[in-house]
Structure formats: structure tokens, C-alpha cells
Design a protein around this motif. Structure first.
Motif: not given
Ligand code: ADP
Length: 638
Positions: A116, A131, A156, A162-166, A200, A202-203, A208, A231, A291-292, A440
């Protein structure tokens, strides 16, 4: 076009790819672990090759075994699906070195977007808005906490791999920073082998919105956006296309930025550029941030397929086979509105705890698209993502599509595991969501209402008793059921139910008159329709997506039920104990975190069931535990 390909994945995405291959006359090779020998994807493919034992590190992540399987079966190319090896550039290189084609972007493009922090730097250079935050190399806790102060709370923390919120932690106050940093870093290490993080801003009121791109290595186009704002714990639940409230101007700006991102790395294949949108004041072309980029096909690609009338897997195969992209941006038109809901084996009311089980029933309404990797009779194991299916609808307007989604969920029959079906249906009835007011934070804000479970109605309980008691077997027109005793007690775990047969389809249940008819897996009781499944002594009954499970008790077994008190903490699922925050003799208060477990690469905190003193600790960090194992006991209450 290829004549044979191997699919290096499992579950719904493997099945999805096989379907397109069948349509195009491409032969398929599936790979599977020992847990998946009889899985749907392994049976659908023309050939199936065993990789190894159930754990992913010994099966679906074994690039060498997968490449060997492709060579042995004469497959020319490998489709990675999503997850597993799909964004692993070393795997792409190994595939190419073996003389095979990787159906996806180059190793170089994946590397450019893989982390990222590096991706954000690259995008800044390409003129794509990112961001605000810190994405540099210095990683000491003191330095990062200073950066967080400068960025301004809330911030944040994200594991850069990372990926998948992890590996993500939102931090509201400076005093919580270090604990959150440790958590994000630990999760980054355990899930991705990389403890480094970025920070980052936090927005607030974030949405998303992501753009589907497609490139052929020289040129890229976009296929519009998807809104994935709904989410839970940073994981997508319901996705839709187009995004509610999207203007032509903003779509053009986001689309152009996404195409710029893809072309900057010579992108080939399907990819997604994810943006976070500050929607605190509606949608505006100057308030979206990169974001990515996900360099693969995404779970939610079907909503884009629905509104653009494309088959993205077919496009992937064509471009990988060397055909240029034939469509231009002007060829892409968006028609109607589409939703996708992700049906999972998980307990929404218990903070989305993953569940397992054998699906004794699974059936979807016919008019909709349901992408599923499991069938009735299949097992959801603890080894893999507990997704059951994706339910996809497409209608002329958002309102029409949402009504279709609600109906589709209400007509879905699933039994044998706890699922999020009722939660998904509750979302489709959410007024703010219906108005397109998505962000979100919606699920977290309305969590209690969305996961509220009404008690079963008297009719529902009656229908359950009639079903598991075998009363519905006789069709009404067959006349009186001579073999059914006129008065019978059905001993359910919720209490004994007295059933008196008055005539065909007419009963008195616990003193109330009930008219009930069965039609396949549907029972209509006093005019209301329920779906149901009877499996042995268990009946699952669904009332507009809310299910209740009743067990018929064998009176001889009852003694065994006693004994399990509220004085202990048991493992809610199979997993690994990561941390233990207490010790024997320690005083605990209700709700305080005692043990952190990890399952499916996600952390779950187990809290004290009541105030008390720890009597015994039956586990240690690093221990592998099974569902139901007692981890800790409290001193009996005085
Ligand atoms: P992952 O790769 O794990 O999916 P992302 O970076 O894509 O992580 O972020 C996942 C989700 O987290 C986003 O969809 C969004 O809801 C939320 N999120 C990410 N960055 C921010 C931010 N800066 N402010 C608020 N929410 C964010």
C-alpha cells in the motif's frame, strides 16, 4: 484461445471461471486439498488434481505443486481467481518460467501495487489523488505516533501488506495509538508476513467507491464504478453498481484517474482501483482519494458484469491469450442497477464470528444469479473463507433491484450452519440504505437493529413442530392420515408442543388452530409462507430470511444436556489462541477482554461473561483449540 487452463483456486470463484470456460469450449483442470476432494469446483472441472492436506500453506498456496499440475495435465495457462496466489508476483514469474501463461497482469505490475505504501507513492507521481497520511520507511512506535499527531486524529493504521480488511485499526485518541499499532502490526505479520504499517487520516463519512479497469498492456478502459460502502469490520457485505448519487462528472474524473493508474503500470487484464470518497457533503470530484489497486478479478465483479453486459472472465482469457482489447471507452454503457450480497457462514449477532457446518439445505430462487462454491450436503470447514454464495440481482432502477435483492434473500433456503442471511435481508430493509445514504459506518451504527433476532412466532413454532413431527408429509388431498396419531406431543428443545390433527391440513397446536400445507421446501402456516429443512431431529425454519432452528429431543438424552454453566469461557470456533490477558486468581469484570483468538486470519476477542475471579486457565498463547473447548473458568458465584 487456450484449449485447456488450470484454475488455482477453490470455491465460488473456481466454479465461476469454469463456467465461462465451458461456454468458450476451454477444458479445465481444478486443484484441491484433501478437505475439498469432493468439493463442487473439483467435480465441475474436466480434471482435478490433489495438492495436499487441508491447510492452505500445504495446498492452495503451493505454487510449485500447482505449476506441476498444469504441466502434467497439459494446461496452457493458470487462472488464479482472487486471494491465494492471485497477487503473488513470485508465483507469476514461476508460472512464466515454466512456459505457462498467467491469466492476469505482469509480475511487475503486481509488485508496483503490492504494498500500500509504495503504491501510494507511485500514484502520487501519476497525478492520482491519495489519502493524506504517512507512508514512509521509518517504523518506530515513537515516530509513528508523532506522525499520527501531525495527521490529526482519528487516524487509520494499515498493515502495508494488508488486504481483505485485515491488519487495520482505527484510532480515536493518542492514548490508544500504541495498542492499535501493535495489533495492526501483529495481524500484518501473521497474515502477510510483514509487520510494517502506514498511517492515514481517517476520512469521516467515508464511502468506498472503486473503478473496474481492464487493460491489454498498452491501453486501458474503465467499466464504471462499484459502491462497496456497506462494510462490517472493513469487509464488504453488499456491493452495488452504479454508486448511488454518482454524477457523470465525478464518474469521468474517477474513471480517468483509474485508467491513469492502470496505464502507469502497463496493466493487462482485470483490475480494480479502490478510492475512498469523503461524502460528508455529497459526492464531489475533488473529494476522492486512491486507496489501493487490486491487481486481480474481485469478488464483486458480477455487479459490473450485470450493468455492462460483459463477462470479465472471458475478457481475461482473451487478453491473456494475446488478443488485444477490442472495446473502447465509448463502447461501455451502463444499464440499470445491480446488487451483490455476500452470504456467509457467520454469526452476525456475535460480531460476525465465522461458523462451520454441513449445509443440509441450500437453494436459491431461480430468476437470479447465485455464484456458489458449495451445494446442499457440502461442508463449510474452518480451513477456508466461509463464504456460501454471492446473490446477484439486476433491475432497471436501484429501487427495483433492491426489491429484487430483498425478495431473493427472503426466498433463499440455507440450513446446517449459522449464516448472515437475516442480517443481509435486514440491510435490504434499512431505510437509509434504501435512500442510497451509504457510508462505511452504516452497519456499525445500526448493528443492534440489523442483528436483532425476533423470537419465533407461535405460527412459526407450530410449523416447525408439524414439520419435524412428520405431520406435513401427507398431502391435503390424500384425505385423513390414518397413520398419524390424532394427538401427539412433539418434544422440542424450546418446550413440548401438543399437536392434534383435526383434518387434512388442519391442526390444533398448543390449543391454537393452525392451517398448514407443505409444498416442497415451503410450508404455509395460517397464510404465511416459511421455507424449511428437516434433517434428522433438527428443523430449520426461515421466515423471510430469519431462521430458527429447533431440535426434537430424544427424552433419553436430556440428562447429558445439563452441566454447562455460565462460569466458563469456551472457544466459539476452532482457532489459535494469540493472547491471554489474565491469570488464575485475577479479578475480572463483565465484558473485559480476556483472551484473543485468531481464526480465518482474523482476531476475535473473548470477554468475561460476568464479574468474577479466574479459577483456572486452560489454555496458553499459541494453543490450537477446537470449537467448544473450555479456555477459562471463573470461581463459582458466591
Ligand atoms: P484492504 O486492502 O484490507 O481491503 P483498504 O485499504 O482497501 O484495505 O480499506 C478497506 C476499507 O477500510 C475501505 O473500504 C474503507 O471502508 C476503510 N478505509 C480505508 N481507508 C480509510 C480511511 N483513510 N478513512 C476511513 N476509512 C478507511
Amino acid at each position: 484461445m487456450f484449449h485447456k487452463i488450470l484454475i488455482a483456486n477453490r470455491g465460488e470463484i473456481a466454479c465461476r471461471v469454469i463456467e465461462t470456460c465451458r461456454r468458450l469450449g476451454v477444458r479445465t483442470v481444478a486443484v484441491h486439498s484433501d478437505a475439498d476432494t469432493r468439493a463442487k469446483h473439483a467435480q465441475m472441472a474436466d480434471e482435478a488434481v490433489r495438492l495436499g492436506p487441508a491447510p492452505v500453506s500445504e495446498s492452495y498456496l503451493r505454487g510449485d505443486a500447482i505449476i506441476q499440475a498444469a504441466l502434467d495435465t497439459g494446461a496452457q495457462a493458470i487462472h488464479p481467481g482472487y486471494g491465494f496466489l492471485s497477487e503473488n508476483p513470485d508465483f507469476v514469474e514461476a508460472v512464466e518460467q515454466a512456459g505457462l501463461t498467467f491469466i492476469g497482469p505482469s509480475a511487475k505490475a503486481i509488485r508496483a501495487m503490492g504494498l500500500k505504501d509504495a503504491a501510494k507513492k507511485l500514484m502520487e507521481e501519476a497525478g492520482v489523488p491519495v489519502v493524506p497520511g504517512y507512508h514512509g520507511d521509518e517504523q518506530s512506535a515513537d515516530f509513528l505516533s508523532q506522525q499520527a499527531d501531525q495527521i490529526g486524529y482519528p487516524v487509520l493504521i494499515k498493515a502495508r501488506a494488508g488486504g481483505g480488511g485485515k491488519g487495520m485499526r482505527k484510532v480515536d485518541r493518542p492514548k490508544d495509538f500504541r495498542t492499535a499499532l501493535e495489533g495492526a502490526s501483529r495481524e500484518g505479520q501473521s497474515s502477510f508476513g510483514d509487520p510494517r504499517v502506514l498511517i492515514e487520516k481517517w476520512i469521516t463519512t467515508p464511502r468506498h467507491i472503486e473503478v473496474q479497469v481492464f487493460g491489454d498492456g498498452t491501453r486501458a478502459i474503465h467499466l464504471g464504478e462499484r459502491d462497496c460502502s456497506l462494510q462490517r469490520r472493513h469487509q464488504k457485505v453488499i456491493e452495488e453498481a452504479p454508486a448511488p448519487g454518482m454524477t457523470e462528472e465525478m464518474r469521468a474524473a474517477m474513471g480517468a484517474a483509474a485508467v491513469r493508474a492502470a496505464e502507469a503500470i502497463g496493466y493487462a487484464g482485470a483490475g480494480t482501483v479502490e478510492f475512498i470518497v469523503d461524502a460528508s457533503d455529497g459526492l464531489s470530484p475533488d473529494r476522492f482519494f486512491f486507496m489501493e489497486m487490486n491487481t486481480r478479478l474481485q469478488v464483486e465483479h458480477p455487479v459490473t458484469e450485470a450493468i455492462t453486459g460483459t463477462d470479465l472472465v472471458e475478457w481475461q482469457l482473451r487478453v491473456a491469450a494475446g488478443e488485444p482489447l477490442t472495446s473502447t471507452q465509448d463502447d461501455i454503457t451502463l444499464t440499470g442497477h445491480a446488487f451483490e450480497a455476500r452470504l456467509y457462514a457467520e454469526d452476525a449477532a456475535k460480531d460476525f464470528l465465522p461458523a462451520t457446518g454441513t449445509l443440509t439445505a441450500l437453494a436459491f430462487p431461480e430468476a437470479i444469479r447465485a455464484d456458489s462454491g458449495v451445494r446442499a450436503g457440502d461442508e463449510i470447514t474452518p480451513f477456508y473463507d466461509p463464504m456460501i454464495a454471492k446473490i446477484i440481482v439486476h433491475g432497471p432502477t436501484r429501487e427495483a433491484a433492491l426489491a429484487q435483492l430483498r425478495a431473493a434473500l427472503e426466498d433463499t433456503l440455507v440450513a446446517g450452519s449459522v449464516t448472515n442471511l437475516a442480517f443481509l435481508a435486514a440491510l435490504t430493509r434499512h431505510e437509509g440504505f434504501a435512500r442510497g445514504e451509504v457510508d462505511t459506518g452504516l452497519i456499525a451504527r445500526d448493528y443492534d437493529t440489523l442483528t436483532a433476532r425476533p423470537e419465533p412466532s407461535e405460527d412459526m413454532t407450530a410449523a416447525a413442530a408439524l414439520a419435524v413431527g412428520g405431520f406435513l408429509e401427507a398431502q391435503p388431498h390424500q384425505g385423513f392420515t390414518l397413520w398419524t396419531p390424532l394427538l401427539q406431543t412433539v418434544p422440542l428443545d424450546t418446550g413440548a408442543v401438543k399437536v392434534e390433527v383435526l383434518g387434512p391440513g388442519h391442526y390444533r397446536v398448543d390449543g391454537r388452530d393452525v392451517t398448514a400445507h407443505r409444498n416442497g421446501t415451503t410450508v404455509t402456516a395460517n397464510g404465511r409462507r416459511y421455507l424449511f429443512d428437516v434433517s434428522g431431529n433438527t428443523v430449520t425454519i426461515l421466515d423471510r430470511a430469519t431462521s430458527h432452528v429447533f431440535h426434537r429431543i430424544d427424552p433419553l438424552d436430556q440428562a447429558a444436556e445439563a452441566g454447562a454453566g455460565g462460569d466458563s469461557l469456551t472457544a466459539p470456533m476452532p482457532g489459535l489462541v494469540k493472547l491471554v490477558h489474565t491469570e488464575p486468581g485475577a479479578a475480572v469484570t463483565k465484558g473485559s477482554p480476556l483472551i484473543v483468538m485468531e481464526a480465518m486470519k482474523m482476531e476475535h476477542t473473548l470477554t468475561a461473561p460476568r464479574d468474577g475471579t479466574v479459577a483456572e486457565l486452560a489454555t496458553t498463547p499459541g494453543a490450537q483449540v477446537s470449537d467448544g473447548d473450555i479456555l477459562l473458568t471463573l470461581e463459582p458465584e458466591a
